[in-house]
Design a protein around this motif. Structure first.
Motif, mmCIF file in Angstrom:
data_model
loop_
_atom_site.group_PDB
_atom_site.id
_atom_site.type_symbol
_atom_site.label_atom_id
_atom_site.label_comp_id
_atom_site.label_asym_id
_atom_site.label_seq_id
_atom_site.Cartn_x
_atom_site.Cartn_y
_atom_site.Cartn_z
ATOM 1 N N TYR A 183 52.586 -50.758 7.161
ATOM 2 C CA TYR A 183 51.975 -49.584 6.659
ATOM 3 C C TYR A 183 52.115 -49.489 5.179
ATOM 4 O O TYR A 183 50.848 -49.523 4.601
ATOM 5 C CB TYR A 183 51.920 -48.058 7.357
ATOM 6 N N SER B 180 46.535 -51.419 8.307
ATOM 7 C CA SER B 180 45.812 -50.041 8.817
ATOM 8 C C SER B 180 46.836 -49.634 10.090
ATOM 9 O O SER B 180 47.254 -50.739 10.752
ATOM 10 C CB SER B 180 44.466 -50.199 9.068
ATOM 11 N N ARG C 288 50.566 -43.536 0.457
ATOM 12 C CA ARG C 288 49.584 -43.967 0.896
ATOM 13 C C ARG C 288 48.727 -43.308 1.564
ATOM 14 O O ARG C 288 47.662 -43.361 1.820
ATOM 15 C CB ARG C 288 49.910 -45.386 1.616
ATOM 16 N N LYS D 84 46.731 -40.667 -0.070
ATOM 17 C CA LYS D 84 45.427 -41.236 -0.493
ATOM 18 C C LYS D 84 44.487 -41.611 0.175
ATOM 19 O O LYS D 84 43.059 -41.648 -0.027
ATOM 20 C CB LYS D 84 46.034 -42.796 -1.311
ATOM 21 N N ASN D 85 44.705 -42.016 1.578
ATOM 22 C CA ASN D 85 43.695 -42.118 2.477
ATOM 23 C C ASN D 85 43.239 -41.161 3.388
ATOM 24 O O ASN D 85 42.361 -41.266 4.084
ATOM 25 C CB ASN D 85 44.347 -43.505 3.680
ATOM 26 N N ARG D 86 43.753 -39.850 2.947
ATOM 27 C CA ARG D 86 43.210 -38.854 3.610
ATOM 28 C C ARG D 86 41.807 -38.556 3.051
ATOM 29 O O ARG D 86 41.733 -38.503 2.097
ATOM 30 C CB ARG D 86 44.049 -37.645 3.483
ATOM 31 N N HIS D 87 41.015 -38.456 3.804
ATOM 32 C CA HIS D 87 39.375 -38.110 3.668
ATOM 33 C C HIS D 87 39.229 -36.743 3.834
ATOM 34 O O HIS D 87 39.484 -36.041 4.542
ATOM 35 C CB HIS D 87 38.458 -38.758 4.514
#
Length: 402
Positions: free
Chosen positions: A93, A98, A163, A166-169
């Protein structure tokens, strides 16, 4: 509501349910005291678990992938078979893979969770946030660095957290889940259909929450306007509190509930009657023994009766524990919480409405509230409400396009 209108009655196979609406209030009281007992028990359990936590002992729950539970020491130890899989997950990860691709790779390779199930995205998401893997033991406010043997290097764990952040929408357009307190209790005064919670966005982007008549919503010929949610809920809470604060009504309610409580308990009186008969038989047998009548049969009979008495006493205690009787003082104290509660608190509003409000009918010029006790119907004109809480029917309902 429809069942009640058509004379349908709910019957419990386990216990007698009161015919009167006061039964709802009695049930709420018993649930409240059961909740208090549960909370007290929970506090004692947490105290013991906190002592375990301070010693670094495991407090139950699932054992994370990569660990085993040393049952003798009650502590987590590293599993040499699955710990390398945990490191692999973190490394992949952190290197840009992903979660879905890692899950698919593990499942293709035939790897399984501790329960023998295929891996899934949800289990990986929680795994990647678990601070046990860097040796941190946490239980409530107890945090022990090094309380668990670490599996993942701290710098690798931190790279993974960065990471994930950052990927949290952000759920930009998601609607807030709104709690409609009067669901199943609010009805249209014109067509008597239930009013349901709705929401809509105005041209300015502001959210409107309201209750709308089911007949008007489905175009069944009703033209009842929608009612603003926060206004109608505030009115019902305030009016209900005024009713609850009436000492005379509270006293009458407690009288009715005390009588009902005795009527509902059919088990204990029957057991006490059996106890009285058994004690009478024992007394008669003892008198016969005092007069010199003592045979193996009388001895056996006395032992049987003593056994019956003990069994009945246990059954009485069990019945009283399963359905405790509340005293007038306990009921008065229970009502006091509603007299002095915070009308702005959502939990308080929900408990108040669920306990006391049976139904609310909304007309163009009045509200009709029915409470959970006999003769508990109140009709109040909107002009009276407007003078105290302001109007909802002039410009406060949702725009016409909704």
């Amino acid at each position: 509501h429809i069942l009640k209108k058509n004379g349908v009655k709910v019957v419990s196979a386990k216990e007698h349910i009161s015919e009167g609406p006061e039964g709802i209030i009695l049930e709420a009281m018993l649930e409240g005291y059961a909740e208090f007992y549960s909370a007290e028990l929970s506090e004692k359990i947490h105290r013991g678990q906190k002592e375990n936590a301070l010693k670094g002992k495991n407090n139950g729950g699932g054992v994370p992938l990569g660990y085993l539970l040393d049952k003798k020491a009650q502590k987590l130890v590293i599993d040499p078979v699955t710990a390398p899989l945990v490191v692999e997950i973190f490394e992949k990860y952190a290197d840009g893979k992903s979660v879905r691709s890692i899950v698919e790779d593990f499942n293709v390779r035939g790897l399984r969770t501790k329960k023998g199930q295929p891996f899934n995205i949800n289990s990986f998401s929680s795994l990647l946030k678990n601070r046990k893997y860097i040796g941190e033991y946490r239980y409530q406010d107890v945090v022990i660095e090094g309380g668990v043997p670490s599996i993942v290097p701290e710098d690798l764990f931190n790279r993974v957290q960065e990471r994930m952040e950052k990927n949290r929408h952000a759920p930009a357009m998601a609607k807030t889940k709104e709690d409609y307190l009067l669901t199943t209790k609010l009805f249209c005064g014109k067509c008597e259909r239930m009013m349901v919670g709705e929401s809509g966005t105005s041209h300015t982007g502001a959210m409107h929450y309201y209750y709308k008549c089911g007949g008007a919503k489905r175009r069944k010929g009703c033209n009842k306007k929608a009612v603003r949610k926060d206004w109608i809920e505030r009115v019902v809470v305030r009016l209900t509190m005024q009713r609850v604060m009436d000492e005379e009504k509270i006293s009458r309610l407690i009288d009715a509930i005390l009588v009902m409580q005795e009527q509902e308990d059919t088990t204990t009186p029957a057991l006490r009657s059996q106890l009285a008969e058994t004690e009478s038989a024992i007394s008669n047998l003892l008198k016969a023994i005092e007069q010199g009548i003592f045979t193996p049969s009388t001895k056996q009979r006395l032992e049987d009766l003593e056994g019956q008495k003990e069994e009945i006493l246990v059954n009485i205690q069990t019945a009283e524990l399963q359905k405790p009787k509340l005293t007038r003082e306990q009921m008065t104290a229970w009502f006091e919480q509603f007299r002095h509660g915070d009308p702005e608190n959502r939990d308080f509003q929900k408990r108040l409405i669920d306990t006391f409000v049976n139904s609310v009918y909304v007309f163009d010029d009045k509200l009709v509230l029915t409470y959970n006790y006999q003769h508990g119907t109140q009709t109040i004109l909107l002009e009276e409400i407007e003078s105290a809480l302001g109007s909802d029917f002039d410009g406060a309902t949702p725009p016409e396009q909704y």
